[in-house]
Design a protein around this motif. Sequence first.
Motif, mmCIF file in Angstrom:
data_model
loop_
_atom_site.group_PDB
_atom_site.id
_atom_site.type_symbol
_atom_site.label_atom_id
_atom_site.label_comp_id
_atom_site.label_asym_id
_atom_site.label_seq_id
_atom_site.Cartn_x
_atom_site.Cartn_y
_atom_site.Cartn_z
ATOM 1 N N THR A 31 54.662 3.931 34.333
ATOM 2 C CA THR A 31 55.228 3.754 32.993
ATOM 3 C C THR A 31 56.755 3.747 33.015
ATOM 4 O OG1 THR A 31 53.322 4.599 31.776
ATOM 5 C CG2 THR A 31 55.446 4.863 30.730
ATOM 6 N N PRO A 35 60.341 -0.026 32.614
ATOM 7 C CA PRO A 35 61.661 -0.092 31.978
ATOM 8 C C PRO A 35 62.805 -0.106 32.991
ATOM 9 C CG PRO A 35 60.689 2.073 31.674
ATOM 10 C CD PRO A 35 59.605 1.184 32.191
ATOM 11 N N ALA A 45 60.392 4.532 27.045
ATOM 12 C CA ALA A 45 59.076 4.129 27.560
ATOM 13 C C ALA A 45 58.101 5.289 27.507
ATOM 14 C CB ALA A 45 59.207 3.607 28.986
ATOM 15 N N SER A 49 54.972 5.508 24.934
ATOM 16 C CA SER A 49 53.626 5.607 25.514
ATOM 17 C C SER A 49 52.840 6.699 24.819
ATOM 18 C CB SER A 49 53.698 5.875 27.024
ATOM 19 O OG SER A 49 54.024 7.225 27.300
ATOM 20 N N SER A 70 53.186 1.475 29.952
ATOM 21 C CA SER A 70 53.958 0.234 30.013
ATOM 22 C C SER A 70 53.174 -0.855 30.743
ATOM 23 C CB SER A 70 55.284 0.477 30.736
ATOM 24 O OG SER A 70 55.998 1.546 30.147
ATOM 25 N N SER A 287 56.115 0.373 19.667
ATOM 26 C CA SER A 287 56.939 0.507 20.864
ATOM 27 C C SER A 287 58.121 -0.462 20.821
ATOM 28 C CB SER A 287 56.095 0.251 22.117
ATOM 29 O OG SER A 287 56.886 0.316 23.287
ATOM 30 N N GLY A 292 60.863 0.055 23.128
ATOM 31 C CA GLY A 292 60.016 0.312 24.285
ATOM 32 C C GLY A 292 59.296 -0.940 24.753
ATOM 33 N N LYS A 295 52.635 -2.297 25.544
ATOM 34 C CA LYS A 295 51.715 -1.287 26.039
ATOM 35 C C LYS A 295 50.359 -1.883 26.431
ATOM 36 C CE LYS A 295 54.445 2.240 25.545
ATOM 37 N NZ LYS A 295 55.714 1.513 25.699
#
Length: 426
Positions: A31, A35, A45, A49, A70, A287, A292, A295
């Motif tokens: 995850t 990023p 991130a 999540s 991610s 996100s 972010g 997902k």
Amino acid sequence: MSKKIGIHERPVLHKWIVLSLQHMFAMFGATILVPKLVGLSPAIALLTSGIATIIFILVTRFQVPAYLGSSFAFIAPILLATSTGGIGSAMIGAMFVSLVYALTALVIWKTGHQWIMKVLPPIVVGPVIMVIGLALAPVAVDMAMNIDTNGDGLRDTYSMLHFSAALVTLATAIIVQLFFRGLLALMPVIIGIIVGYIYSVIIGIVDFTVVKSAKFFQVPEFLLPGIDYEFTITSQLLWIMVPISIVTISEHIGHQLVLGKIVNRNYIENPGLHRSLIGDGLGTFVSALIGGPPKTTYGENIGVLALTRVFSVAVILLAAVFAIIFSFLGQLMAVIDTIPAPVLGGISILLFGIIASSGLRMLVESQVDFGDSRNLIISSVILIIGIGGAMVKFSEVFHIEGMALASIVGVLLNLLLPKSPPKTES
């Protein structure tokens, strides 16, 4: 074998905490890697999540113990969208991906799910998944062995010292995957990164400056539309990001089927594929709304469920809460920021290769017949268009290329090419 803990059961407090931390660390390495590769905040991130997982569990009525992390499928599209319109463009694109999820869920709710399996059969999805991994191969190798000596952002100089850190990271992850047992075997990414990081400290390629200035408690770096970037929608952006939902929706369906087998439930029927898709899409939308990455449900956490036989949704919920808490630990996030590119490159060599291999595995397990010219044509065209970066250019600002074009062409070929006649025994 350990005693099974059911979907709606809750372990005693001390066991609940430990089991939830296991889930958090299972998803942690992958995850935060996404990023780091695309220029987003690892803290955001982690935060998103946790938020996305809570949204997913609420939408699926506390019936599906799935963790959302991610998505690797969007690494190349985010990099491409960022290079053409800034990181804000990638966030806008991800929001439109969530809209595709919502529309697909609506159609499935009204018409059933059988049609989507015909639009996205293994002969289309398998090669597209292979493209995702193989197209990222140059990124992984470049990070692993080259460094930026001119300060212009281009890694143009080979360094054996840095490459050695990548090799140590890669070797550690492989050893963990092959020879470790139990929960540790489910965490080759994070263990590989930790060992690679320690080795990088020893050889002197880690800069701790940012850690010294970091606060213990620090709010993650949000990216808000209209505040941190202009809310601009272009046709090019949509064609870069949206077609990848073909792959991620297929991945979602696969995860729901596997998870259903593990916990002995039919999640396609109840709570329904439309609900789980909406949960996934809403998680991605929220996100992207705060900066972010997109997902997806995580195979690592499905593996933890299979190993521990702890199917409790409460355990997943607490893992999501832990992820949110960790995202505000400024010094921890600062340490993550100091992870050298070669360490990330080394682990990416394995991860991107596994993505490509999983596409091949899908073809094998689905018993796709490559003696059939139709299948051979579809897979061949998808692979070359996707990896070669082919482009259809309608104007200076509107074009479709690479993975997006490969996904669209694959779906069209599957729908338009005539089915081969069944083979008859002579």
